[in-house]
Scaffold this motif. Structure first.
Motif, short mmCIF file in Angstrom:
data_model
loop_
_atom_site.label_atom_id
_atom_site.label_comp_id
_atom_site.label_asym_id
_atom_site.label_seq_id
_atom_site.Cartn_x
_atom_site.Cartn_y
_atom_site.Cartn_z
N GLY A 156 0.83 -1.18 0.00
CA GLY A 156 0.00 0.00 0.00
C GLY A 156 0.87 1.24 0.00
O GLY A 156 2.03 1.19 0.42
N PRO A 157 0.35 2.38 -0.45
CA PRO A 157 1.16 3.61 -0.47
C PRO A 157 1.75 3.97 0.89
O PRO A 157 2.91 4.39 0.98
CB PRO A 157 0.15 4.67 -0.94
CG PRO A 157 -0.87 3.89 -1.72
CD PRO A 157 -0.99 2.57 -1.03
N ARG A 158 0.96 3.81 1.96
CA ARG A 158 1.48 4.16 3.28
C ARG A 158 2.58 3.20 3.72
O ARG A 158 3.56 3.61 4.34
CB ARG A 158 0.35 4.16 4.30
CG ARG A 158 -0.64 5.29 4.11
CD ARG A 158 -1.69 5.29 5.21
NE ARG A 158 -2.65 6.38 5.04
CZ ARG A 158 -3.67 6.61 5.84
NH1 ARG A 158 -3.87 5.81 6.90
NH2 ARG A 158 -4.48 7.62 5.62
N ARG A 163 8.39 2.19 4.75
CA ARG A 163 9.62 1.45 4.43
C ARG A 163 10.66 2.39 3.83
O ARG A 163 11.86 2.27 4.13
CB ARG A 163 9.31 0.31 3.45
CG ARG A 163 8.34 -0.76 3.96
CD ARG A 163 9.02 -1.69 4.95
NE ARG A 163 10.02 -2.54 4.33
CZ ARG A 163 9.78 -3.75 3.81
NH1 ARG A 163 8.54 -4.24 3.83
NH2 ARG A 163 10.75 -4.48 3.30
N SER A 164 10.23 3.31 3.00
CA SER A 164 11.16 4.24 2.37
C SER A 164 11.76 5.21 3.39
O SER A 164 12.96 5.50 3.34
CB SER A 164 10.44 5.04 1.27
OG SER A 164 10.00 4.19 0.23
N MET A 165 10.95 5.70 4.31
CA MET A 165 11.46 6.61 5.33
C MET A 165 12.57 5.95 6.14
O MET A 165 13.61 6.57 6.42
CB MET A 165 10.33 7.05 6.25
CG MET A 165 9.35 8.01 5.61
SD MET A 165 10.05 9.67 5.39
CE MET A 165 10.13 10.23 7.09
N TYR A 170 13.54 9.53 3.51
CA TYR A 170 12.40 10.27 2.97
C TYR A 170 11.62 9.32 2.08
O TYR A 170 12.00 8.16 1.88
CB TYR A 170 12.85 11.51 2.20
CG TYR A 170 14.18 11.39 1.48
CD1 TYR A 170 14.37 10.47 0.45
CD2 TYR A 170 15.24 12.21 1.83
CE1 TYR A 170 15.58 10.37 -0.20
CE2 TYR A 170 16.46 12.11 1.18
CZ TYR A 170 16.62 11.20 0.17
OH TYR A 170 17.83 11.10 -0.46
N GLY A 171 10.49 9.81 1.55
CA GLY A 171 9.64 8.95 0.74
C GLY A 171 10.26 8.56 -0.59
O GLY A 171 11.23 9.17 -1.06
#
Length: 265
Positions: A156-158, A163-165, A170-171
């Motif tokens: 999902g986007p969130r 995971r990216s943070m 950062y995103g």
């Protein structure tokens, strides 16, 4: 200022680099670095903006630059805690006691070349990369949208953002912008015309490229080119396409480094 780099012989995807002083400007590249500065071990976190290399004083700099997403597991700290920061290794959330850091610094100092010491230190603590994070980076480099990446990887986007943070600081969208800018600037340094660079690297037009360079690199396209080529803006298409300002302003008069946190702490 002399700057050299070479691939790590022990840590996949990492780069060893050396600089003889804190000159120039460090641009975002999605990477994090473990640094050796006058006998101290420091960490340079992921950047969202240009940083003057002289933020941390020192007479000589050596470092190992980790690929995007690779350093947090080795350091034990999520990348967002280090975003736009340069800190002593011993100051990382109490995870690196001063006594241990002194011992590690002594190990690096025991090598004739601190680059070899940093390489060995990183190899002794490196962990297997997260294949999902590596896939995100590869797809961003290929120009895929964040929405498509999330869908392809079943996230999902969130969830992808969390995971990216942790991995990048950062995103994924920001990392994609940084990677695209670095790709474009490599083409600019090679002398390709701005309009051609913009088209081939996924920008809407030359003005879009110029705006991103202004935001992320803190200078104009012509300013960056003049600094990178020693004042000769060759192989370009005239003005930047935003404000028509040429040259290098203020803090960006020194030659910018070719990638991220490679010369400073």
């Amino acid at each position: 200022m002399a700057y050299t780099e070479r691939p790590s012989g022990l840590v996949p995807g990492a780069v060893l680099w050396r600089a003889d002083g804190p000159a120039g400007t460090v641009l975002p590249d999605g990477c994090m670095d473990l640094l050796w500065v006058d006998g101290r071990l420091l960490v340079a976190g992921p950047d969202t903006r240009a940083h003057p290399a002289r933020e941390v004083p020192g007479s000589g700099f050596a470092g190992i630059r980790f690929a995007p997403g690779a350093a947090p597991a080795l350091l034990g700290v999520p990348a967002y805690e280090l975003r736009d920061r340069r800190v002593e290794l011993a100051g990382l959330s109490g995870l690196w006691p001063a006594r241990e850091v002194r011992a590690l610094a002594g190990r690096v100092a025991s090598y004739a070349d601190p680059l070899a010491g940093l390489d060995a230190l990183a190899r002794s603590r490196v962990v297997a990369p997260d294949p999902l994070i590596a896939e995100v980076v590869a797809r961003l480099r290929a120009g895929e949208t964040v929405a498509r990446i999330a869908d392809t990887l079943g996230l999902g986007p969130r969830q992808l953002h969390r995971r990216s943070m942790a991995a990048f600081g950062y995103g994924a969208k920001t990392l994609g912008r940084v990677l695209r800018m670095q790709h474009a600037l490599a083409r600019v340094r090679a002398g390709d015309p701005y309009a051609e660079v913009a088209h081939s690297t996924g920008y809407a037009d030359q003005a879009h490229l110029a705006r991103e360079v202004r935001v992320l690199a803190g200078t104009t396209l012509t300013g960056y080119t003049a600094a990178a080529t020693g004042g000769q803006a060759e192989g370009v298409d005239g003005a930047d396409g935003v404000d028509g300002v040429g040259g290098v302003d203020g803090a960006n008069r020194e030659t910018p480094q070719p990638s991220g946190s490679s010369t400073t702490a």
